[in-house]
Enzyme design. Structure first.
Site, PDB file in Angstrom:
ATOM      1  N   ALA A 298     -40.258  28.172 -52.618  1.00 38.82           N
ATOM      2  CA  ALA A 298     -40.174  29.554 -52.927  1.00 38.82           C
ATOM      3  C   ALA A 298     -41.110  30.394 -52.189  1.00 38.82           C
ATOM      4  O   ALA A 298     -42.309  29.542 -51.664  1.00 38.82           O
ATOM      5  CB  ALA A 298     -40.343  29.681 -54.320  1.00 38.82           C
TER       6      ALA A 298
ATOM      7  N   GLY B  11     -39.144  24.716 -54.002  1.00 39.64           N
ATOM      8  CA  GLY B  11     -37.755  25.207 -54.051  1.00 39.64           C
ATOM      9  C   GLY B  11     -36.832  24.736 -53.148  1.00 39.64           C
ATOM     10  O   GLY B  11     -35.488  24.712 -53.562  1.00 39.64           O
TER      11      GLY B  11
ATOM     12  N   GLU C 100     -45.793  21.713 -55.328  1.00 39.55           N
ATOM     13  CA  GLU C 100     -46.387  22.829 -56.076  1.00 39.55           C
ATOM     14  C   GLU C 100     -47.591  22.289 -56.698  1.00 39.55           C
ATOM     15  O   GLU C 100     -48.472  23.145 -56.879  1.00 39.55           O
ATOM     16  CB  GLU C 100     -45.360  23.137 -57.278  1.00 39.55           C
ATOM     17  CG  GLU C 100     -43.909  23.559 -56.818  1.00 39.55           C
ATOM     18  CD  GLU C 100     -42.830  22.704 -56.471  1.00 39.55           C
ATOM     19  OE1 GLU C 100     -43.386  21.378 -56.394  1.00 39.55           O
ATOM     20  OE2 GLU C 100     -41.702  23.223 -56.404  1.00 39.55           O
TER      21      GLU C 100
ATOM     22  N   GLU D 115     -35.463  21.718 -54.321  1.00 41.04           N
ATOM     23  CA  GLU D 115     -34.747  21.606 -55.356  1.00 41.04           C
ATOM     24  C   GLU D 115     -33.587  22.295 -54.943  1.00 41.04           C
ATOM     25  O   GLU D 115     -32.417  21.853 -55.833  1.00 41.04           O
ATOM     26  CB  GLU D 115     -35.385  22.878 -56.395  1.00 41.04           C
ATOM     27  CG  GLU D 115     -36.752  22.061 -57.201  1.00 41.04           C
ATOM     28  CD  GLU D 115     -37.735  22.994 -57.667  1.00 41.04           C
ATOM     29  OE1 GLU D 115     -38.132  24.072 -57.109  1.00 41.04           O
ATOM     30  OE2 GLU D 115     -38.113  22.771 -58.893  1.00 41.04           O
TER      31      GLU D 115
HETATM   32  C1  HXC Z   1     -44.242  31.642 -47.974  1.00 38.38           C
HETATM   33  C2  HXC Z   1     -44.381  30.130 -46.112  1.00 38.38           C
HETATM   34  C3  HXC Z   1     -44.038  29.061 -47.099  1.00 38.38           C
HETATM   35  C4  HXC Z   1     -43.769  29.387 -48.260  1.00 38.38           C
HETATM   36  C5  HXC Z   1     -44.354  28.380 -44.998  1.00 38.38           C
HETATM   37  N1  HXC Z   1     -44.722  29.550 -45.002  1.00 38.38           N
HETATM   38  N2  HXC Z   1     -44.053  27.791 -46.247  1.00 38.38           N
HETATM   39  N3  HXC Z   1     -44.524  31.340 -46.741  1.00 38.38           N
HETATM   40  N4  HXC Z   1     -43.828  30.589 -48.762  1.00 38.38           N
HETATM   41  N5  HXC Z   1     -43.337  28.464 -49.158  1.00 38.38           N
HETATM   42  C6  HXC Z   1     -45.144  30.294 -43.646  1.00 38.38           C
HETATM   43  C7  HXC Z   1     -46.514  30.044 -43.569  1.00 38.38           C
HETATM   44  O1  HXC Z   1     -47.446  30.953 -44.255  1.00 38.38           O
HETATM   45  C8  HXC Z   1     -46.515  30.458 -41.942  1.00 38.38           C
HETATM   46  O2  HXC Z   1     -46.544  31.848 -41.768  1.00 38.38           O
HETATM   47  C9  HXC Z   1     -45.175  29.947 -41.454  1.00 38.38           C
HETATM   48  O3  HXC Z   1     -44.563  29.600 -42.611  1.00 38.38           O
HETATM   49  C10 HXC Z   1     -45.076  28.712 -40.799  1.00 38.38           C
HETATM   50  O4  HXC Z   1     -45.830  27.624 -41.641  1.00 38.38           O
HETATM   51  P1  HXC Z   1     -47.048  26.774 -41.316  1.00 38.38           P
HETATM   52  O5  HXC Z   1     -47.629  26.488 -42.424  1.00 38.38           O
HETATM   53  O6  HXC Z   1     -47.865  27.429 -39.980  1.00 38.38           O
HETATM   54  O7  HXC Z   1     -46.098  25.510 -40.684  1.00 38.38           O
HETATM   55  P2  HXC Z   1     -46.781  24.169 -40.482  1.00 38.38           P
HETATM   56  O8  HXC Z   1     -48.063  23.915 -40.355  1.00 38.38           O
HETATM   57  O9  HXC Z   1     -45.896  23.370 -39.662  1.00 38.38           O
HETATM   58  O10 HXC Z   1     -46.595  23.437 -42.078  1.00 38.38           O
HETATM   59  C11 HXC Z   1     -45.463  23.411 -42.525  1.00 38.38           C
HETATM   60  C12 HXC Z   1     -45.426  23.123 -44.178  1.00 38.38           C
HETATM   61  C13 HXC Z   1     -46.405  24.239 -44.541  1.00 38.38           C
HETATM   62  C14 HXC Z   1     -46.065  21.631 -44.365  1.00 38.38           C
HETATM   63  C15 HXC Z   1     -44.190  23.232 -44.536  1.00 38.38           C
HETATM   64  O11 HXC Z   1     -45.854  25.490 -44.131  1.00 38.38           O
HETATM   65  C16 HXC Z   1     -46.412  24.227 -46.296  1.00 38.38           C
HETATM   66  O12 HXC Z   1     -47.055  23.453 -46.793  1.00 38.38           O
HETATM   67  N6  HXC Z   1     -45.766  25.208 -46.705  1.00 38.38           N
HETATM   68  C17 HXC Z   1     -45.911  25.459 -48.328  1.00 38.38           C
HETATM   69  C18 HXC Z   1     -44.968  24.358 -49.075  1.00 38.38           C
HETATM   70  C19 HXC Z   1     -44.969  24.655 -50.357  1.00 38.38           C
HETATM   71  O13 HXC Z   1     -46.136  24.652 -50.944  1.00 38.38           O
HETATM   72  N7  HXC Z   1     -43.818  24.780 -51.007  1.00 38.38           N
HETATM   73  C20 HXC Z   1     -43.634  25.007 -52.506  1.00 38.38           C
HETATM   74  C21 HXC Z   1     -43.732  26.500 -52.761  1.00 38.38           C
HETATM   75  S1  HXC Z   1     -43.706  26.582 -54.660  1.00 38.38           S
HETATM   76  P3  HXC Z   1     -47.501  32.654 -41.163  1.00 38.38           P
HETATM   77  O14 HXC Z   1     -47.499  34.144 -41.390  1.00 38.38           O
HETATM   78  O15 HXC Z   1     -48.961  32.059 -41.371  1.00 38.38           O
HETATM   79  O16 HXC Z   1     -47.079  32.256 -39.570  1.00 38.38           O
HETATM   80  C22 HXC Z   1     -42.031  26.560 -54.880  1.00 38.38           C
HETATM   81  C23 HXC Z   1     -41.732  26.573 -56.413  1.00 38.38           C
HETATM   82  C24 HXC Z   1     -40.481  26.506 -56.740  1.00 38.38           C
HETATM   83  O17 HXC Z   1     -41.403  26.371 -54.232  1.00 38.38           O
HETATM   84  C25 HXC Z   1     -40.005  27.568 -57.891  1.00 38.38           C
HETATM   85  C26 HXC Z   1     -38.405  27.615 -57.792  1.00 38.38           C
HETATM   86  C27 HXC Z   1     -37.984  28.144 -56.924  1.00 38.38           C
END
Ligand code: HXC
Length: 261
Positions: free
Chosen positions: A65, A112, A135, A115
């Site tokens: 998400a 997400g 998360e 999921e």
């Molecule tokens: C918003 C995101 C994002 C996310 C990545 N980006 N994941 N933006 N929401 N979930 C953005 C980053 O901010 C970055 O933007 C760009 O995408 C590239 O990501 P990087 O981190 O620079 O890439 P990398 O170093 O290759 O790392 C990849 C990654 C990391 C390991 C996937 O991006 C990451 O950990 N993302 C978050 C994963 C996460 O926590 N997901 C769960 C979310 S909560 P900029 O502007 O900096 O270039 C969730 C709850 C679900 O999903 C609820 C129900 C739907």
């Protein structure tokens, strides 16, 4: 409808949906989920379409998400709105859609994103696929089925470890654990997924819908009730011309010409 955050196309009888926010690794914003819901419903209503395919990019199926969308939300906002990321039209369309839908996952399928893939009927994974529920690392927990579907898919030990630590599973581990149906080389993923979806779409439509309903029932009922539904549906299939054609074609050593597809 003009889509901005997903791309939609048709290949024969397959409806293809591609998440298209590459700059944020296909993070699932409210707007993206709404577009997805609209497109899934439209394909489910389109007579020519027999199966759906959900794709991301080579680097990410979806990284979860959209954290920037969510970070400032208050409990009361989420609770009252039933947060559109969690219960929005896209997720409901996925759960209510009767046509088979395959997730073809390359790269990250996190939070997400994992999921969303698990809400599809099955997952084909590229060799570089990575699945996780991270998360916990950002102070929350899965909210769109992660604790439930992952546990059913891979069992308590792995689901608990992944949700509690945020550890990712690679494609090999995901296949061993039963999260994905099989692994495909990255370069072949989309072609293979399209081939599988095309094969499904060429079968008798009522039969594929019955199969999807029956397999999903395995997660919703006792074994006895599930077996009963399966027997009823099996018997029902004998009311279809497609069953007569399928069995006749087998006996006559030719390919079946299903009427309803
Ligand atoms: C918003 C995101 C994002 C996310 C990545 N980006 N994941 N933006 N929401 N979930 C953005 C980053 O901010 C970055 O933007 C760009 O995408 C590239 O990501 P990087 O981190 O620079 O890439 P990398 O170093 O290759 O790392 C990849 C990654 C990391 C390991 C996937 O991006 C990451 O950990 N993302 C978050 C994963 C996460 O926590 N997901 C769960 C979310 S909560 P900029 O502007 O900096 O270039 C969730 C709850 C679900 O999903 C609820 C129900 C739907």
């Amino acid at each position: 409808m003009q889509y901005q955050l997903i791309c939609v196309e048709r290949q024969g009888a397959v409806g293809i949906l591609r998440l298209n926010r590459p700059e944020v690794l296909n993070a699932l914003s409210v707007a993206l989920v709404a577009e997805l819901g609209h497109a899934i419903r439209a394909f489910n209503q389109e007579d020519q379409i027999g199966a759906l395919l959900l794709l991301g990019s080579e680097k990410a199926f979806a990284a979860g998400a959209d954290i920037k969308d969510m970070q400032d939300k208050a409990f009361v906002d989420l609770f009252l709105s039933d947060f559109p990321h969690l219960a929005g039209d896209g997720w409901q369309a996925l759960q209510q859609g009767r046509k088979p839908i395959i997730a073809a996952v390359a790269g990250f399928a996190l939070g997400g994103g994992c999921e969303l893939a698990m809400a599809c009927d099955f997952i084909l994974a590229a060799e570089n696929a990575k699945f996780g529920q991270p998360e916990v690392n950002i102070g929350t927990l899965p909210g769109a089925g992660g604790t439930q579907r992952l546990t059913r898919a891979v069992g308590k030990a792995k689901a608990m470890e992944m949700c509690l630590t945020g550890r990712m599973m690679d494609a090999q581990e995901a296949e061993r654990a039963g999260l994905v149906s099989r692994i495909v080389p990255l370069a072949d993923l989309e072609a293979e997924a399209l081939k599988v979806a095309t094969k499904i779409a060429a079968q008798s439509r009522p039969v594929t819908l019955m199969i999807k309903e029956a397999v999903n029932q395995a997660f919703e009922s006792s074994l006895a009730d599930g077996l009963k539904l399966e027997r009823r549906l099996f018997a029902s299939s004998f009311a279809l011309e497609d069953q007569k054609e399928g069995m006749r074609a087998f006996v006559e050593k030719r390919r079946p010409e299903f009427k309803h597809r």
